[in-house]
Each structure stands twice: as structure tokens, then as C-alpha cells.
Design an enzyme around this catalytic site. Structure first.
Site, PDB file in Angstrom:
ATOM      1  N   ASN A 201      88.102 -47.952  49.562  1.00 18.65           N
ATOM      2  CA  ASN A 201      87.724 -46.669  50.147  1.00 18.65           C
ATOM      3  C   ASN A 201      88.276 -46.546  51.558  1.00 18.65           C
ATOM      4  OD1 ASN A 201      85.858 -44.218  49.972  1.00 18.65           O
ATOM      5  ND2 ASN A 201      85.111 -45.175  51.858  1.00 18.65           N
ATOM      6  N   GLU A 202      89.043 -45.489  51.813  1.00 23.85           N
ATOM      7  CA  GLU A 202      89.508 -45.108  53.136  1.00 23.85           C
ATOM      8  C   GLU A 202      90.059 -46.274  53.955  1.00 23.85           C
ATOM      9  OE1 GLU A 202      86.558 -41.243  53.557  1.00 23.85           O
ATOM     10  OE2 GLU A 202      86.093 -43.017  54.744  1.00 23.85           O
TER      11      GLU A 202
END
Length: 724
Positions: A201-202
Site C-alpha cells: 500500500n502506497e
């Protein structure tokens, strides 16, 4: 998720809705021709936080910052900068303390909940390098930054036999073993297991959100290498697994991976990081001989500004509402300039907007046939009509422009129940409260007034006899809509449902009148969203007005009502049990035909254990057919005998006894696997067998075992056993 942070830069508002005193006449054109058709993926109607069952989401994602540091072996996770940098048991919500200690239980609980509602379950795998070692609830101090005893290293390949009872003391958490657990418990992606795996994630924000786990800024080369290695490990376990990579937080991530340290040395002739990522994964896939990236995934939190950035929970001024209503245009409309730091930069406006076509351009150039996923997005105004209209607009855009998956994210706001988000979903997934949907094939639809209105249209497959429109009025006064339908099918009637500023519920609207020659007019209330369903002059298989089910006397009872039937032949009831990959015919109910409502019932006398999913295939006399929405019925624990292996734990020297679930007249198979997944016992059972003694268990070594019983259609029940 990347917080929707306030901006101090205020720009001149462009493309606002018409003033309240203007009278709006708008022309809408719909063309059902093959040239303008595009399949709509049901995964676009997804969420990260389910709100209401009536929303009938197509998919649910388990993702966000928490999953970067999630340890599947003990269900520990890391809060990062979101909350005190602590390790804890947050993801065990809803589990008992003992279940929280079992490997993968947080993932299995999420998967089972999603599947019980007919939703695809998408999960996240760790990439950053470390996961939480403990669930103490205490802060990881700067001095305890990884590597330290608060962390376990992430290793993509175990290169040793898998186990369902991993060693929590071996100082490694294996990604391929995590996927093996999910496959063993829930099946492969192709057989109805986890629908897709996100690669963390990110990554551009690892150093900001997870400074105790990955304190250095991620490099472009690091993210590509880890994506490649993780994808290879996952697909070695499940070749049908779908890999969603990138998971980029916003424009700065798309452009430079948040100004990655190696951006200058790596970017070369690529226009932005997205191109670099796609091309490097394509090259790696060619070398490996298999596709390593199935979908490019990004997050999209609009940067548009009214008085505030529109996705802020405090963005509630009149200018904020106007900007929010226009913000979806940046996803698709060439030349549109919103009020944002991105659009205000001429180079970005000319070369990188609108977002969806620009991302698709990169995919086509650097890794063709890769799908596009938007796993987090939010436009704010969750409890305001502007938020509801914007959400409905975005869902229409996703279908029209070919997005494969999307998941709405609820911004943190303890006082909000997101009242206007649910009706926006329901316009597409359940507009009449009976499970009726927008359609599976988008067709061309245009409006003469883009700032004040939007229109989306769909048919079911290639069948034009039912045409569904979603029409949005973003203006603060009614719109007199003139509709022209270019179609070889003649439409003769239309019904409507919608919501507006008077309240966040989808309600029945006045029917379409004066429909002739595929033209009609319809008044759209101020600030409203409306679904219009047009039906053809020819016979339709059935107009289904209600379909539901519940357990009665230990058996699922299905009920449905039709508003009218003309030249309908029969209803085929189809069922899919837990662990089964596809729907199978269960029985037929003859149609009775007529212009008045008809009611039908069907009882499943031999349901599968757990949750059973049902749908109707509505068949016309000419052989054409449509399929209803899915209804799920969960069987209560006492509905019939369940699989019980005892004693459990099994003492040394004692035989194992197995009580089997009630039989439905078919032969079954009993299987026992050890923690490595190896079959220790396989026995064919005659129909009617309900009790088995296994003296062979005396010789089994201590450890964890899984007892399974399967029928002709696949796995029926499973139980974990501990051999002392």
C-alpha cells in the site's frame, strides 16, 4: 490511505453549476450500437468499508496502511503514523482471543464475510520488508526501528515445504506460505478464492507512514524489484492469482514515486513513474514467461479546491459543494481545468490530465492488456447531496471508461454515517430494493450540458430490450431533459427511481410518459440522481420486482415476485455453496405469465453447509434469458449436524472419531491433511454415513491437522484438529 490534507492555495472556480434562477433545458442522447459498447466490471462497485447490505457491493478490499505491517502468522499489525506507531491486534476485531492467535484468521474472517454476501474479496500482501512481531498495543520507539525484536522480516519465497501452522519463532514471515494458507482454506482465485492480491500500500509514503518499519524513502528500483519478486512467489503457489501492483497514493506517486531518491537516475525517457513501473514489470514478465502484473492500481483523492480541498470532512461551504460536483470531470474530460495545484500547472494539465485516459495511455504503451484499478477514492460530502451526486457520477465514469476495479474509502469522521454514499451505490446495484442492477454493458450516452448534468447508460449483455440510464442533475434548479434513444429497439415504457436533497434514500419517481419514436422528456429535480429503466415493445422474459430468501425449518426458502410476465417460459434456480467455483442448476419453476403480479417460492431441501448463494435465470420462450441478482442465505449452527472431529485436542494413543454432517443421498469423501498440506488419510464414504472411527490417528505425530469432508460439488466442511 494518503490523508486528504487541506491546501492553502485557492484558485478561481471553473465550470460551476448554473445559478438557481436559470431554467435549464438539456438534451441527452443514448446510442445502443455495438461501436459504443464496453463491458462493465462488477468489481467497480466496491468498498473498503461496507456501509449497508442494501448497497450490494460487487467487491470488498482489505487494504490501507494497516496491511503494510500485517503478520499473517499471528494476526499482529502495525498502526504506523495513523496511531502512535503501535503494534497491536486491531485486525482481530470480531475474533476471540484464541482465534486471534491462529494463523491467518483475520484474513479468513474477512474473506468469509465477503463471500457470504456474494462479494469478491481482495486482500493485501506485505512488500515493505517487515511486519509486526507482537500485539502488545505499545508504541514501537525510534530505537526499536526495524530490524529489531518488534519486527519479523518479510521473505517472499520460503523455498521449503509449506505449513498451515507456521513457526512464529523462525524470524521470517513468508509471503508464498501466506498465499498457500489462503488457497488451502478458500481455494485458488480461479475456483472462487481470493479475487486479487494487492502488492502492499502506497510505497511512496512508506517512510512517512511507517517510519519505524521502512524509515528510508522507497526507491523506484526497490518497488519494481519487490513487486516482481512477490508476484513470482504468489503465482508459483496459485497461477490463477491476480496481482494488483503499484497501489500509488496520488499524483505525486504516479509522477515520481513521491520524489524517489533514484528518480533522476532511473526515470530516463519515461514520462512518469507509472510508465517506468509498467515497462519494467512487462520486461520482467517476458523474462519469467508469465504475466506478473494483472492490474495497475492507484488511489485517487481529488485535489480540487472550493474553499477547502473537497475530500476534507470539513469541506462544507457552497464553493466546496460546487467544486465537489465538478471534480469527477478531471477523471475523464479533456481540457477541463479544476481548481487544484495539478491543473493549475500548464505542463501537468496538458500532459497528464484527465487521469483515467492518461493512465490508460501508459498501459497501452508499456504493458498492454493490464487492467486499471482504483482501490481507494473519496470525493467528500458523505452526508451531503453533493457527495451523493459526485459518488454516483464517479461510479458511472468507472463503468463508461473501463476501470476494472474500484473501492470507495470512508474518510475518518466519527460523526458521519455516510448517508448519501449508499444511495449512490444503490442507483447501480439495487435501485428498486429488489436487487435490480444498472446493466453489464455500457453504451454511448452524452449530454449537451456537462457542467450541470451527467448521463450513463447500460444494457444487459447484448440484450437491448431493457435500457437503464443514470442521469444526474448537478444544478440547483430542475432540468427539463429531452432524451433521444438511437437504437434498433423500440422502447415503450419507463420507470424511475432516485434521490435528491430532500433525503438520502432511493425512492420511486414518476414514470416516463409521452415516450414515442424513442424520444421523451423528463424533469429531473434540482440536485438529484435518477435511474430510468426503459423497456421495449417486444416481450421481456420477466419483470422481477422482488427476490429474497431466508432459512425456514433448517432449509433455505426462496421467494420472488414478478410485476408482469409475457411469453416467459420458466425460472431456473441456481445455487453456489461455500468453496464452490460456479453456480449450478438446482431446479425449475414454470412461469405463469400475465400482466398482474405473480408470487413464487422454492425450497432447497438439501442445502450446502454454511452460506448458500442463489440466483434466478429468467428464461423466455424464445430461449433468451437474463440473470437476477444474488441472494445469500446463511444456515444457522443448529440447522443440521456439523462436521465434528473429537476429542480435540486428540490425546496420545487415542483414535479419532468423526461425526459427519447430514447426508443428502450422495457419496462423500473424508480427507485429513497435516500442517504441510500432505494427505494423511483419504476415505470414500457410502451415502448415509454419519460416524467414522479412525484408529490410524494413533500413529500420527503431534501437530496440527485439518479434517475435511467433500461431496460431488466440492468441499462441504472443514475442521482444524490438534494432535497432542
Amino acid at each position: 490511505m494518503k490523508p486528504c490534507l487541506p491546501l492553502t492555495l485557492l484558485l478561481a472556480l471553473g465550470g460551476t453549476a448554473a445559478p438557481a434562477w436559470a431554467q435549464l433545458a438539456v438534451s441527452f442522447t443514448v446510442n445502443t450500437g455495438a461501436a459504443g459498447r464496453r463491458p462493465i466490471s462488477p468489481l467497480i462497485y466496491g468498498t473498503n468499508e461496507p456501509l449497508r447490505d442494501a448497497d450490494r457491493y460487487g467487491s470488498v478490499r482489505l487494504g490501507g496502511n494497516r496491511l503494510t505491517g500485517y503478520n499473517w502468522e499471528n494476526n499482529a499489525s502495525h498502526a504506523g503514523a495513523d496511531y502512535n506507531h503501535q503494534n497491536d491486534s486491531y485486525l482481530c476485531g470480531g475474533l476471540s482471543a484464541s482465534d486471534c492467535n491462529l494463523p491467518g484468521r483475520a484474513l479468513s474472517q474477512f474473506y468469509q464475510t465477503a463471500r457470504s454476501k456474494g462479494q469478491a474479496a481482495l486482500l493485501t500482501l506485505p512488500l515493505a520488508g517487515y511486519v509486526a512481531a507482537d500485539k502488545s498495543g505499545s508504541t514501537v520507539t525510534v530505537a526499536q526501528t526495524a530490524p529489531s525484536g518488534r519486527w519479523k522480516p518479510v521473505v517472499f519465497r520460503k523455498n521449503a515445504p509449506f505449513t498451515l501452522a507456521p513457526d512464529v519463532n523462525d524470524n521470517a514471515v513468508y509471503v508464498d506460505e501466506e498465499v498457500n494458507y489462503l488457497v488451502q482454506q478458500h481455494g485458488t482465485t480461479a475456483s472462487g478464492g481470493v479475487a486479487a492480491y494487492f502488492l502492499d500500500n502506497e510505497p511512496g509514503l512508506w517512510a512517512e507512514n511507517h517510519s519505524r518499519l521502512h524509515p528510508a524513502a522507497a526507491t523506484m528500483q526497490e518497488v519494481v524489484t519487490k513487486s516482481h519478486d512477490a508476484a513470482l512467489a504468489v503465482k508459483a503457489v496459485d497461477p490463477s492469482a491476480q496481482i494488483y501492483g503499484g497501489v500509488l497514493y496520488g499524483f505525486s506517486d504516479y509522477f515520481s514515486l513521491q520524489n524517489a531518491p533514484d528518480y533522476g537516475s532511473q526515470i530516463g525517457g519515461y514520462a512518469w513513474f507509472v510508465d517506468y513501473y509498467l515497462d519494467r514489470l512487462r520486461q520482467a514478465s517476458n523474462t519469467a514467461g508469465l504475466r506478473l502484473l494483472d492490474a495497475l492500481d492507484v488511489h485517487y483523492y481529488p485535489e480540487a479546491v472550493g474553499t477547502n480541498r473537497v475530500c476534507l470532512t470539513t469541506a462544507n461551504t457552497a464553493l466546496d459543494r460546487q467544486a465537489r460536483l465538478q471534480a469527477p470531470r478531471t477523471l475523464w474530460q479533456p481540457g477541463y481545468q479544476e481548481n487544484s495545484w495539478i491543473a493549475n500547472e500548464p505542463w501537468f494539465l496538458t500532459n497528464y490530465l484527465p487521469i483515467i485516459p492518461r493512465l490508460q495511455q501508459s498501459i497501452d504503451a508499456y504493458y498492454p492488456d493490464t487492467k486499471l484499478s482504483i482501490s481507494e477514492y473519496a470525493f467528500g460530502g458523505d452526508d451531503d447531496i453533493s457527495g451523493g451526486i459526485a459518488q454516483a457520477d464517479v461510479l458511472g465514469i468507472f463503468g463508461k471508461y473501463g476501470v476494472h476495479h474500484a473501492s470507495w474509502w470512508k474518510m475518518y469522521n466519527p460523526g458521519s454515517t455516510a448517508t448519501y454514499i449508499s444511495p449512490a451505490f444503490q442507483l447501480y446495484t439495487n435501485y428498486d430494493g429488489a436487487g435490480s442492477t444498472f446493466g453489464s454493458t455500457a453504451v454511448a450516452a452524452t449530454t449537451s450540458d456537462i457542467p450541470n448534468t451527467s448521463v450513463y447508460a447500460a444494457i444487459s449483455g447484448s440484450d437491448e430490450r431493457r435500457l437503464t440510464l443514470v442521469v444526474l442533475n448537478k444544478a440547483s434548479q430542475p432540468v427539463q431533459g429531452s432524451f433521444t434513444l438511437a437504437s434498433g429497439t423500440a422502447y415503450v415504457a419507463g420507470a424511475a427511481w432516485g434521490f435528491d436533497q430532500s433525503g438520502p434514500s432511493v425512492v420511486s419517481r414518476p414514470a416516463v410518459t409521452g415516450l414515442a419514436g424513442n424520444q421523451f422528456t423528463y424533469t429531473l429535480p434540482a440536485l438529484s440522481a435518477t435511474t430510468i429503466v426503459l423497456t421495449a415493445a417486444g416481450p421481456l422474459p420477466v419483470t422481477l420486482s422482488a427476490f429474497d430468501g431466508q432459512e425456514v425449518g433448517g432449509q433455505p426458502l426462496l421467494r420472488w415476485t414478478t410485476a408482469s410476465e409475457q411469453d416467459a417460459d420458466y425460472f431456473e434456480v441456481q445455487r453456489r455453496g461455500e468453496g464452490e467455483a460456479s453456480f449450478q442448476p438446482l431446479g425449475r419453476v414454470p412461469a405463469t405469465n400475465g400482466s398482474t403480479p405473480r408470487q413464487y417460492t422454492f425450497r432447497d431441501a438439501a442445502p450446502r453447509p454454511g452460506t448458500n448463494h442463489y440466483r434466478l435465470r429468467l428464461v423466455d420462450r424464445d430461449g433468451s434469458a437474463t440473470t437476477s441478482a444474488i441472494v445469500s442465505v446463511h444456515r444457522t449452527a443448529g440447522a443440521d449436524p456439523t462436521l465434528t472431529a473429537f476429542p480435540n485436542p486428540l490425546p496420545p494413543g487415542e483414535a479419532l472419531q468423526v461425526q459427519l454432517p447430514a447426508a443428502d443421498g450422495a457419496s462423500r469423501q473424508l480427507r485429513v491433511r497435516n500442517a504441510l498440506g500432505q494427505v494423511k488419510l483419504l476415505r470414500e464414504l457410502e451415502a448415509g454415513t454419519t460416524r467414522v472411527s479412525l484408529p490410524e490417528a494413533v500413529a500420527w505425530p503431534a501437530g496440527v491437522y485439518v479434517v475435511e469432508v467433500s461431496g460431488p460439488h466440492g468441499l462441504l466442511q472443514r475442521q482444524q484438529l490438534m494432535r497432542q
